[in-house]
Design a protein around this motif. Sequence first.
Motif, short mmCIF file in Angstrom:
data_model
loop_
_atom_site.label_atom_id
_atom_site.label_comp_id
_atom_site.label_asym_id
_atom_site.label_seq_id
_atom_site.Cartn_x
_atom_site.Cartn_y
_atom_site.Cartn_z
N MET A 197 0.85 -1.20 0.00
CA MET A 197 0.00 0.00 0.00
C MET A 197 0.88 1.24 0.00
O MET A 197 1.89 1.28 0.69
CB MET A 197 -0.88 0.02 1.25
CG MET A 197 -1.95 -1.02 1.28
SD MET A 197 -2.92 -0.90 2.80
CE MET A 197 -3.81 0.62 2.50
N ALA A 239 -2.84 5.71 0.46
CA ALA A 239 -3.84 4.67 0.75
C ALA A 239 -3.86 4.34 2.23
O ALA A 239 -4.93 4.15 2.83
CB ALA A 239 -3.51 3.43 -0.07
N LYS A 240 -2.69 4.30 2.86
CA LYS A 240 -2.63 4.03 4.30
C LYS A 240 -3.29 5.16 5.09
O LYS A 240 -4.06 4.91 6.02
CB LYS A 240 -1.18 3.87 4.75
CG LYS A 240 -0.53 2.59 4.26
CD LYS A 240 0.90 2.52 4.73
CE LYS A 240 1.60 1.30 4.18
NZ LYS A 240 3.02 1.27 4.52
#
Length: 94
Positions: free
Chosen positions: A5, A9-10
């Motif tokens: 990721m 996105a995290k």
Amino acid sequence: MSQAMGLKAKLGLNVFIADQDPHIRIKPGQEADPRLKKAIIVCPAGLYSENPEGTVVLSIDGCLECGTCLLVCGSEVLEWNYPGGGTGVQYRFG
Ligand code: SF4
């Protein structure tokens, strides 16, 4: 097969509950202080930006409470507190 990721996105997995009273403020009259421009570069959540008038604005939703902006800009231009209990960031991925 799993894919790694990316940072965005995290960060998108975090939950942010806004406090009624913003926990970080640019001190009144300090909006044009050049020290604030460093926050545009270093804030990992990208919450500082420059408006068309050339002054720095802060949009606090999504703050990671890392304290970097206070370290680089200083308490002369920023009022910095942790958000009230039950509000602020909730990390979901590390
Ligand atoms: S505490 Fe961290 S995430 Fe929050 S506004 Fe400052 S630099 Fe950005």
